[in-house]
Design a protein around this motif. Structure first.
Motif, mmCIF file in Angstrom:
data_model
loop_
_atom_site.group_PDB
_atom_site.id
_atom_site.type_symbol
_atom_site.label_atom_id
_atom_site.label_comp_id
_atom_site.label_asym_id
_atom_site.label_seq_id
_atom_site.Cartn_x
_atom_site.Cartn_y
_atom_site.Cartn_z
ATOM 1 N N THR A 190 11.571 -42.597 -8.819
ATOM 2 C CA THR A 190 10.891 -43.449 -9.795
ATOM 3 C C THR A 190 9.391 -43.349 -9.531
ATOM 4 O O THR A 190 8.967 -42.945 -8.445
ATOM 5 C CB THR A 190 11.312 -44.924 -9.640
ATOM 6 O OG1 THR A 190 10.808 -45.393 -8.380
ATOM 7 C CG2 THR A 190 12.825 -45.088 -9.674
ATOM 8 N N PRO A 191 8.582 -43.730 -10.519
ATOM 9 C CA PRO A 191 7.135 -43.726 -10.275
ATOM 10 C C PRO A 191 6.770 -44.550 -9.040
ATOM 11 O O PRO A 191 5.857 -44.184 -8.296
ATOM 12 C CB PRO A 191 6.570 -44.334 -11.564
ATOM 13 C CG PRO A 191 7.566 -43.957 -12.629
ATOM 14 C CD PRO A 191 8.904 -44.019 -11.934
ATOM 15 N N GLU A 193 14.521 -33.950 -16.125
ATOM 16 C CA GLU A 193 14.007 -35.284 -16.430
ATOM 17 C C GLU A 193 13.377 -35.929 -15.183
ATOM 18 O O GLU A 193 12.296 -36.522 -15.263
ATOM 19 C CB GLU A 193 15.123 -36.193 -16.964
ATOM 20 C CG GLU A 193 15.563 -35.856 -18.382
ATOM 21 C CD GLU A 193 16.498 -34.651 -18.460
ATOM 22 O OE1 GLU A 193 16.817 -34.059 -17.397
ATOM 23 O OE2 GLU A 193 16.918 -34.300 -19.586
ATOM 24 N N HIS A 194 14.042 -35.797 -14.042
ATOM 25 C CA HIS A 194 13.500 -36.376 -12.808
ATOM 26 C C HIS A 194 12.268 -35.599 -12.350
ATOM 27 O O HIS A 194 11.358 -36.155 -11.747
ATOM 28 C CB HIS A 194 14.575 -36.391 -11.723
ATOM 29 C CG HIS A 194 15.783 -37.183 -12.117
ATOM 30 N ND1 HIS A 194 17.047 -36.866 -11.689
ATOM 31 C CD2 HIS A 194 15.920 -38.259 -12.926
ATOM 32 C CE1 HIS A 194 17.914 -37.729 -12.211
ATOM 33 N NE2 HIS A 194 17.252 -38.575 -12.970
ATOM 34 N N THR A 247 9.478 -36.994 -14.247
ATOM 35 C CA THR A 247 9.075 -38.286 -13.662
ATOM 36 C C THR A 247 8.165 -38.069 -12.461
ATOM 37 O O THR A 247 7.112 -38.702 -12.341
ATOM 38 C CB THR A 247 10.331 -39.080 -13.209
ATOM 39 O OG1 THR A 247 11.151 -39.309 -14.344
ATOM 40 C CG2 THR A 247 9.945 -40.402 -12.570
ATOM 41 N N ASP A 268 4.739 -36.594 -13.617
ATOM 42 C CA ASP A 268 3.911 -37.535 -14.379
ATOM 43 C C ASP A 268 3.393 -38.673 -13.514
ATOM 44 O O ASP A 268 2.309 -39.192 -13.759
ATOM 45 C CB ASP A 268 4.708 -38.087 -15.574
ATOM 46 C CG ASP A 268 4.989 -36.996 -16.599
ATOM 47 O OD1 ASP A 268 4.350 -35.918 -16.516
ATOM 48 O OD2 ASP A 268 5.848 -37.204 -17.474
#
Lengths: 241, 241, 241, 241
Positions: free
Chosen positions: B166-167, B191-192, B195, B198
């Motif tokens: 997670t961020p 997708e991870h 994350t 980003d």
């Protein structure tokens, strides 16, 4: 505490310099840095140019030597060095023989991990350059030998060859390895890969050969895609005694 | 000299066993081996079954734990562990935070290189299994923490995350890193990976993401060709503070 | 027999020219060629410069248009065009809708195989350039439409989209396809690939997405190795009605 | 209109059958289909089982023959067939020589594009099977020759070899090609690839060799990632006369 003579990274906004902690001035487009102020500072401290622009002082990591070391040719890429480390299980108890030193980048990586590294380079001018790069990396457990690894003696846990490989080199590597130890050969061309495989297969207990195609994934406002850069570096033959 | 309780490899012709140097008998199809004879021997020594078949006694290397450690899921492949080591420049002076321990294979690799490793695993039964595998590897510099890495404190040179990212994990990793230190995130899914990228891009100095497609080159009497096995494991995001 | 106005390849030793069979002179470093001599010749015939240097006259193949057609951007690579042909089973009975014509290279490939090709290009200047390239390829079964494929009507066996894809484009493609027909979407970025996949999955019978990493194998006196060039072009989503 | 004897696809929900339009009943787990009702129907029409479950009647495309044709070994993958089509620019005016027919899948693809295909297979039982598969594909422009391509005569635009290649095969291919025509050799092993390259280099005008690593991108609720399946099929050597 940083000592006189250490190589250091100075990291500012969007720029990075590789300098020596010694008497002298270092000119940047953000002003001049007084290098004689560096000895006695600690990693993470800030130094400022005469214009007041700040730079953080860092001890280089092995990754920085790949970027900043003086080169004598195309060095092995970190990803291939990483494969050699992983497939041989290189560790702090190991004695490593490295041959085909080049500019010494692999030897610097290995010297940061293993107990002792002997690295052989047949071209004296490359051996001298590698010696300098290794001293800059402050590694006193890495010994540069100007000569062919066929002359090397001793007992090793890992032998790494990044050079034109002959069956004699593979056989000599076998004789230098402790039981359970690993030979890793890095060969950009298929023909040399075949030489390594064919020489290793009859004498080593396990032999495998890998190629690793690395691609960077780039992400920007336009979208995400694999980069179109380097698709091949070399093959890695791993043989266990 | 081999001590009581050490895990050892016994290597014979075409067979290999992972045993403990302790009281007891170990049965093979080549006869029984008396394990109580192992303490006091030296790596490279030979032990024989009651039928006289010889086995060489070896201390395991990190590569052996990838093969023989008890597993709690699909472990990270050595090639990806090698990329993390190479891209972070992991070395003997480093303090490493590893999260998503799983069966502990990456932690064993890192513990064989770095000065100290703290490894976090949220599932208590996986943490217990990893603890056992790490003790078998005789690493007293690897500390298993049953919990989320968000609770981890301290200063680290490398943070490695092999978990659902997670961020908040990326931001906490940043806060734990020394200047110049590296975060490495291993993520099988795109997708991870997005994350991780980003979350890292706005706070880290340099961010890159790599995929490494490894293929074995197989060579036999029929010919030489890349194997058709594993083409994807995961993406590795490398962010430097 | 070659007709006036045909585009031709002139192939000499180490040089190759793309010319038109019409009045005029063509200058090369091996002398001047009288182009008006070309009409009436046959493919495979020889023409000579005023210095007597011979060139063979050839009708271009689709591969030549990839090299010689005037470009309006980066065209799709032949390998990706080949994947579209193979995964859709494109054949001489097919009616094909192509959108995102660009310079028309894919339309020229398809027009050489299928019965009829309609190709849509929203940028009028690209449509005009493609029209010219297609006329040069002497394909009277390829129709260029300056506009969005959302306006296209008819029944098709294959719809090929090489453009920024929206769900509406995928849905319109479905409505234009005969049962058993194929949609092929070429998308360089992952985000657009996801759009194509997510729009196609609920309505098409079968949906797959492929990436093809092509490498040239280079062989020279130094040795044989994969080239280090282009490692990624795009993803191809194949959906069957 | 569908004729008696045609091979057809019957497509229902989650199931697909390959049948012949002729007297007889076809049993499915959704009820029995009366095949004698198929002649006279049109592609896209619906047929129902005796339980009323509907199936759509489709003429097969080349892609269906890859899945449903009787096999005599591992056939060339569509992606490699697509590369051959694209790199040779195969088109409706072409005369193609194919050798190493196997079950005829490549010949069926080529026959759906080119004007005429001659395909050579040295093993008579494979030639007979290919003949049957090709008749099922209703291609009257594909001629099966039981024998070695060294016996083939004529003039061709494309020669495709998917067999154990000798220099004599490459030289004979050259002699059969029109100027500007292409030889494409498909070879799974590096040694045969070297044979093809070394035989072609001195006589052909342009020689290249490609490998195409195809990966499926899989997307599910868990996430999106490249599949871990087939990473290597073969090398494709393209030589132009």
């Amino acid at each position: 505490m940083i000592e006189t003579g250490e190589r250091l990274l100075l990291v500012g906004e969007d720029r990075e310099y590789f300098v020596t902690a010694e008497e002298g001035q270092f000119s940047t487009d953000r002003g001049t840095i007084d290098l004689s102020a560096l000895p006695g500072m600690n990693p993470g401290d800030e130094v400022r140019t005469h214009l007041g622009v700040p730079f953080i002082v860092l001890r280089p990591r092995p990754t920085d030597f790949f970027v900043h070391a003086k080169r004598s040719g195309v060095p092995m890429l970190p990803k291939d060095i990483g494969l050699v480390i992983a497939y041989t299980g290189m560790n702090r108890d190991d004695t490593v023989l490295d041959a085909g030193t080049g500019s010494g980048v692999a030897a610097i990586y290995f010297g940061n991990i293993a107990r002792h590294v002997k690295t052989c380079e047949v071209r004296p001018e490359f051996a001298a350059l590698a010696e300098k790069n290794i001293r800059n990396a402050r590694l006193d457990n890495v010994e540069v030998m100007a000569g062919d690894m066929l002359q090397a003696t001793g007992e090793f846990d890992v032998v790494h060859l990044d050079m034109t490989i002959t069956p004699a080199h593979v056989e000599h590597a076998f004789s230098l390895l402790r039981p359970g130890g690993y030979l890793a050969c890095y060969t950009p061309f298929l023909e040399h890969t075949f030489t390594a495989l064919d020489a290793a297969a009859p004498i080593f207990r396990e032999v495998h050969c890998y190629e690793c195609i690395e691609r960077e994934l780039t992400r920007s406002a336009r979208g995400t895609r694999p980069s179109t850069r380097v698709a091949h570096s070399g093959y890695i033959t791993i043989a266990r005694r």
